[in-house]
Design a protein around this motif. Sequence first.
Motif, mmCIF file in Angstrom:
data_model
loop_
_atom_site.group_PDB
_atom_site.id
_atom_site.type_symbol
_atom_site.label_atom_id
_atom_site.label_comp_id
_atom_site.label_asym_id
_atom_site.label_seq_id
_atom_site.Cartn_x
_atom_site.Cartn_y
_atom_site.Cartn_z
ATOM 1 N N ASP A 190 2.611 8.378 -11.844
ATOM 2 C CA ASP A 190 3.746 7.829 -12.612
ATOM 3 C C ASP A 190 3.944 6.516 -12.305
ATOM 4 N N GLY A 191 3.982 5.642 -13.209
ATOM 5 C CA GLY A 191 4.189 4.052 -12.966
ATOM 6 C C GLY A 191 3.196 3.176 -13.734
ATOM 7 N N PHE A 192 3.220 1.890 -13.255
ATOM 8 C CA PHE A 192 2.363 0.948 -13.688
ATOM 9 C C PHE A 192 1.942 0.006 -12.357
ATOM 10 N N GLU A 193 0.651 -0.047 -12.351
ATOM 11 C CA GLU A 193 0.138 -0.896 -11.091
ATOM 12 C C GLU A 193 -0.887 -1.868 -11.745
ATOM 13 N N THR A 194 -0.822 -3.031 -11.170
ATOM 14 C CA THR A 194 -1.953 -4.061 -11.385
ATOM 15 C C THR A 194 -2.377 -4.843 -10.319
ATOM 16 N N THR A 211 -5.958 -2.119 -13.980
ATOM 17 C CA THR A 211 -4.567 -1.941 -13.819
ATOM 18 C C THR A 211 -4.551 -0.340 -14.349
ATOM 19 N N PHE A 213 -1.852 2.714 -15.730
ATOM 20 C CA PHE A 213 -0.493 3.313 -16.313
ATOM 21 C C PHE A 213 -0.558 4.482 -16.322
ATOM 22 N N GLY A 214 0.422 5.064 -15.883
ATOM 23 C CA GLY A 214 0.617 6.482 -16.062
ATOM 24 C C GLY A 214 2.329 6.962 -16.428
ATOM 25 N N THR A 215 2.113 8.027 -16.475
ATOM 26 C CA THR A 215 3.433 8.631 -16.921
ATOM 27 C C THR A 215 3.690 10.277 -17.140
ATOM 28 N N MET A 223 -2.530 9.299 -17.916
ATOM 29 C CA MET A 223 -2.961 8.201 -17.241
ATOM 30 C C MET A 223 -3.932 7.378 -18.025
ATOM 31 N N SER A 885 3.357 -3.131 -8.053
ATOM 32 C CA SER A 885 3.822 -1.711 -8.851
ATOM 33 C C SER A 885 4.817 -1.981 -9.665
ATOM 34 N N TRP A 886 4.824 -1.902 -10.839
ATOM 35 C CA TRP A 886 5.991 -1.988 -11.615
ATOM 36 C C TRP A 886 7.099 -0.964 -11.969
#
Length: 886
Positions: A190-194, A211, A213-215, A223, A885-886
């Motif tokens: 869960d999140g956004f990572e680059t 990158t 992205f998961g939720t 994901m 991590s966003w």
Amino acid sequence: MQAQSLSSLAGRPVLAAVRPQSALRLAIVAALGLGASIASAQEKAPSTNELEEILVTGTLIRGAAPTGSDLVTVSRDVIEATGVTTTAELLATVPQVTSFNTMPVGTSDFSQPITPPNLRGIGLGATATLVLVNGHRMVGAGVLQTIPDPSAIPTSAIERVEIIADGASATYGSDAVGGVINMILRKDFDGFETTAQYGYGDGFDTMDFNTVFGTTWGSGSMMIAYEYAGRNNLQGRERDYVTNDLTSQGGADSRSTLCYPGNVTYNNVNYTFPGLTPGLNRCDNTQYTDYLSAEHRNSVYATLRQDVTDNVEFFSEAYYSQRKSTPLNAQPGATFVIPITNPYFVAPPGGGFAPFEVVQYSFVREFGPNVENPQELTAGGLVAGVNVKLPGDWAMELLANYGIGTTETTDRSLNAAALNAAAAGTTLDTALDPFGGRTNPAVLAAIRSGGTYNDADQELREISLKFDGPLVSLPGGALRMAVGAQYHYEEIDAKTFYIQPNNRLDLVAPSYGDRSVRSAFAELNLPLVGSGNAFTGVRALTLSASTRYDDYSDFGDTTNPKFGLNWTVVDGFSLRASSGKSFHAPSLADSNVATVDSRLQILPFFPFFPPGALPGPAVVIAGGQPNLKPEKADTWSVGFDFNPAALDSLNVSATLYNIDFRDVLGIPFWTIGLFTNPALSQYYTYRPSAQQLDALLNSGIRIDGTLTPALRAAIIGGGEILDLRRRNLARQEVQGVDFNVNYSWNTSSGLFFAGLAGQRELKFDLTAAPGAAAVDQTERGRVKWRARGTFNWIGAQWSTGAFINYTGKYNNPNLLTQEVDAFVTVDAHVTYRPKATGWLEGTQVSLLADNVLDEEPPMYLSSPGFDSANSSALGRVVSINVRKSW
């Protein structure tokens, strides 16, 4: 490894051969969403209707660990601490994989454009190692192979890699003789990572961007991960130890005589260009050969999980990968005859008279020092299935798997027909001028137009159904069972085209093969002794039994069982053992009667001849053939795991393994005694008769190359025929020890971790052919020791550590009198996680250094001066890695 808090595990680079009972704990912790670091780790509770318990590699039963087999786990933290940009590089950090401590690369031609991982170094290529993603197969890649490319999976999508370095055909079917490599994807992220990374070395740089992205939501999660990786090429001239002339170090001079400036043989005397004085020019074709080709790769992986009802969960995965590379090879040369009727004919001064001269020449002046052989591999797949919760804690899984892959390669060479016609040309417009470079550009274009274009499409279809759950409750725990069936289909459609002038393609070798497999499998996990009935000397005792039946459309049927035992003698000390049968069915590229690589290769010069014979021309029969049998193996292992209560963070394990591998597909190489072993004498003919040569040429096998009258006479007078097709040739008996020691301790300044994992090969007996004597290969080129040491410290904002990679001494297989020194490299990393809010929150910066001491490969007295199978010419590479991590 004992169960620990997330904060103590986050950020720790761990390569651990963990205890089977601890492997389950590790898998559970990893699946809860262990993030990139202490600062960016995110924990999300799984949905309330989670139907799937953790399934560990090596077993089909939910919530169980593989019984009797050791489990090696490469965690998410290793991926981040090492900064690897491909899955192949990640697997090269594992001592049990033969690419350990190297830079794994494919060949520059169509034979093996990818480097599949190989456990134990058994079999031909890597056919005895099974590669999985989340427990299911991937589509194959290549023209002459049907093995998947693990680097099609973005490293950013991988949570961990689990390796069972033990026979596992009873669980997974074919290919699992040496073991299984299973890439487990990140789940419920869960999140956004680059992440962006740039690395630089001597003559080399690399770039990686990924990158994720998961939720998650109350009833499901999704994901999507994307990764780009690119690098430039590295040629032999950029490393001073890469050479074919090893005389200064006591080796041989293997430089070519197909050079620019070239050579002329006139009246049986050698003369050199340009002055045609007696002598012989030599050139080193290693200098303009890629040892690492330029490459660009884009890959994406997506997952979706959704609870349909309280008892039904839908899941799916999809991936796509495209890899383009442009290997550069040295400009090829050729030997041809210039008759006196060629208007550019030049006779050496004082050489007398002869009606022709033999020229050895490389077209560097005309075409440049390199030739490009572009490659493009694409692969995609879709997996979809449902998990259904049944009464009595039983569950059903129905899974469908589809994949398709395409491989396109171009192998440039000279057009032999155009070259010979130009050499025999009688006018200025049609003749070849190797002396003054005055050849007509149209003639040169025709000569340059040779080579092959290869195109292969592969397809995979699978559907499987599995039920598992408890049968009965026993004092030691629940007797659990898994049972199911599977249908597997694969096909390869490969074509080879000759490249002709004006880029015309002539189809010369179409090939199509397919195969279907119907399978049934069952597994029992029997806890005889557990917490409810433990007694002195037996704190726990678990047995397992599994079997798999496979019915092949082209090879018949086979049944392979496996048995395992885990015995906890006292708390903190346990023993384990396993025994089973495994097999590998020959690939479609090996066994199809029309395989694309079945061919006669006409070679004007071949360096390997019987003792006492001078090297000369040869006809080599290469490729696969029909009527191959499956390879079969008996495997067993015994081991122990030690985790004393007084030192809860100390883990010690060791495993003794044994593989008896029979009917092994092989090629009767000269290195295993082709010319000295009587059992292999049927595979070569020295000085064949005209009748023998003509019978082979008229046998219907495709011919690569041109057999001129002069070359035909040379083969009959002093050449050879070699039958180097793949066949069920050998038997391999392998024995060794895997070991692992690791310990962690907390201090006021942070967490420390130290570990040592490795492999010691004890025996590798090779029976080269039926009827031959077994020969111990441990002193004939086998590496006996491989190990990786780890030391890391994790503080509140800083962490640092190092990995020490050790590849032990071994004898040069081409020159057994030379002992090659050990290859030891050190990789280091430093990470900073600032305490910040705003846009810097969730940021970390890492400095990574591979081979920080810039260790060169050990001296290797065979061309090209270093051994890429056991070392690397890459040298030190320093990288900067920024993760947000966003």
